[in-house]
Design an enzyme around this catalytic site. Structure first.
Site, PDB file in Angstrom:
ATOM      1  N   GLY A 215      -5.144   1.084  87.711  1.00  0.00           N
ATOM      2  CA  GLY A 215      -5.978   2.199  87.244  1.00  0.00           C
ATOM      3  C   GLY A 215      -6.218   3.188  88.361  1.00  0.00           C
ATOM      4  O   GLY A 215      -5.517   3.171  89.369  1.00  0.00           O
ATOM      5  N   ASN A 216      -7.182   4.046  88.191  1.00  0.00           N
ATOM      6  CA  ASN A 216      -7.514   5.020  89.247  1.00  0.00           C
ATOM      7  C   ASN A 216      -9.020   5.253  89.270  1.00  0.00           C
ATOM      8  O   ASN A 216      -9.758   4.672  88.473  1.00  0.00           O
ATOM      9  CB  ASN A 216      -6.745   6.330  89.029  1.00  0.00           C
TER      10      ASN A 216
END
Ligand code: C5P
Length: 406
Positions: A215-216
């Site tokens: 993810g980020n």
């Protein structure tokens, strides 16, 4: 009418030379008390009745009496654009006559000609001056320009005569300003009424196994601010939200679809898009996902672990491809270098009508923070560059661009 409407509003009080100028002191006090930011402008003759010091102390701002001051040239255009309302109290027969005819020999008049905000006049003069056909013609002319006249009171006048021409009471003037601004707010709150806007926000999480993901750092704050800005203008918002830390406040015109992965976000958006009038894509969608997600927790057996990542769907490009002529699409671009070039390329490739570029540098990250520095590039070539500002303000600017695209 609640004076809370005045909280944070920028109001110019224009004072011209009349014995009633003392009432403008009370007016400024009431406006400041209601939370307004007040700038006072006086004609030179008004300073014969009340000192600039009285007004500068009350407003905590320098009082303007001339286009040129000790500090240099006063930017009347800037002040005219700054204001949410410009109120002349008292407005003398002379000032009314000059402004009705565009005579610009005072800073008061220069700001009047530059102002885009509502302008209101609270006249004050002797009964015969008030009733004189020339004054009445000037009043009609000013009303014809879209300005408002706050009715004069009747009674004892400074001349000793009695009749119409008394300056409205400060409380009445505050009430008139409040009513005016509230009416504008109500109108403004309807500008996107009936419009349905799709909004993507937050990151996507691409599972590796039941407990891990790729993810980020996207917080979703920009998307949540945009949802609020759109709702404020009366739009119906379909928010497709990834696993973000920011949460939107509940609203009857807001529907939230919670998703986790890029494919889930894609499917939700594709289903909604045909019935939407516009889309704003703020989501930081993971570009790749693990080819397979293990159904049990991956064990740390080896010294190295190789992952095969496969491309995720480009949601914005998918919507851009099937965009109808009555639909508008705005995207975001987060770049570390050559921002404008990349952003323009994305706008074209994804068929956006505008793209919001933010440069990600070590000093100025767009992720997680409450501020952002953006440039909005429009497909028609217009470019709007902004200073660093809160995401709430950025959202208002983006929604302003969306309204302009209709
Ligand atoms: O290509 P890039 O990710 O920089 O493009 C950014 C724009 O495209 C953003 O508006 C983002 O929300 C959208 N996007 C998307 N789906 C992707 C990648 C980006 O909707 N898979």
């Amino acid at each position: 009418m609640a004076t809370s409407t005045l909280n944070g509003r920028r109001i110019i009080v224009g004072v011209s030379g009349s014995i009633a100028a003392y009432k403008a002191v009370l007016l400024v006090r009431l406006l400041v008390k209601a939370g307004a930011e007040v700038r006072v402008i006086m004609t030179p003759s008004a300073t014969e009745f009340v000192s600039t010091l009285t007004f500068s102390t009350l407003s905590k701002q320098e009082v303007l009496t001339s286009v040129i001051s000790e500090e240099g040239w006063n930017n009347h255009v800037e002040l005219g654009l700054w204001a949410d309302a410009y109120v002349f109290a008292p407005a003398t027969a002379n000032t009314l006559a000059k402004l009705a005819n565009g005579i610009c020999d005072t800073v008061l008049a220069a700001v009047y000609l530059s102002a885009r905000c509502p302008v209101m006049f609270a006249p004050a003069m002797d009964v015969d001056m008030w009733l004189h056909p020339s004054t009445q013609a000037n009043i009609q002319r000013l009303e014809g320009y879209g300005n408002d006249i706050i009715p004069v009171g009747e009674g004892e006048l400074a001349s000793g005569l009695s009749g119409a021409g008394r300056l409205a009471e400060p409380e009445t003037i505050v009430e008139a300003i409040t009513t005016k601004l509230a009416a504008i707010d109500a109108e403004d709150g309807k500008i996107l009424a009936g419009e349905r806007v799709l909004l993507t926000a937050g990151p996507t999480h691409e599972p590796l196994d039941p407990v891990r993901f790729i993810g980020n750092h996207s917080s979703g704050k920009m998307g949540v601010a945009l949802a609020a800005a759109l709702l404020q203008k009366g739009a119906h918002v379909e928010l497709v939200l990834g696993p973000a830390s920011a949460k939107p406040a509940e609203h009857s015109n807001l529907t939230v679809t919670h998703v986790r992965t890029a494919w889930e976000m894609h499917d939700a958006c594709v289903a909604l898009w045909p019935s939407m009038d516009a889309g704003i894509m703020t989501a930081a969608v993971a570009d790749y996902r693990p080819e397979t997600a293990a159904d049990k927790k991956i064990k740390k057996d080896g010294d190295a672990l190789s992952l095969t990542l496969v491309k995720n769907p480009d949601i914005a490009a998918t919507l851009g491809k099937v965009k109808k002529s009555n639909q508008r699409l705005i995207g975001f671009a987060l770049e570390t270098n050559d921002g404008k070039m990349y952003a323009l390329g994305k706008m074209k490739r994804k068929n956006f009508d505008a793209i919001v570029l933010n440069l990600h540098t070590p000093e100025a990250t767009a992720f997680g923070g409450d501020t952002n520095q953006v440039t909005i590039l429009k497909a028609d070539g217009e470019e709007l560059a902004f200073e660093r500002m809160s995401k709430v303000k950025v959202a208002q600017e983006v929604v302003g661009v969306l309204i302009g695209l209709r």
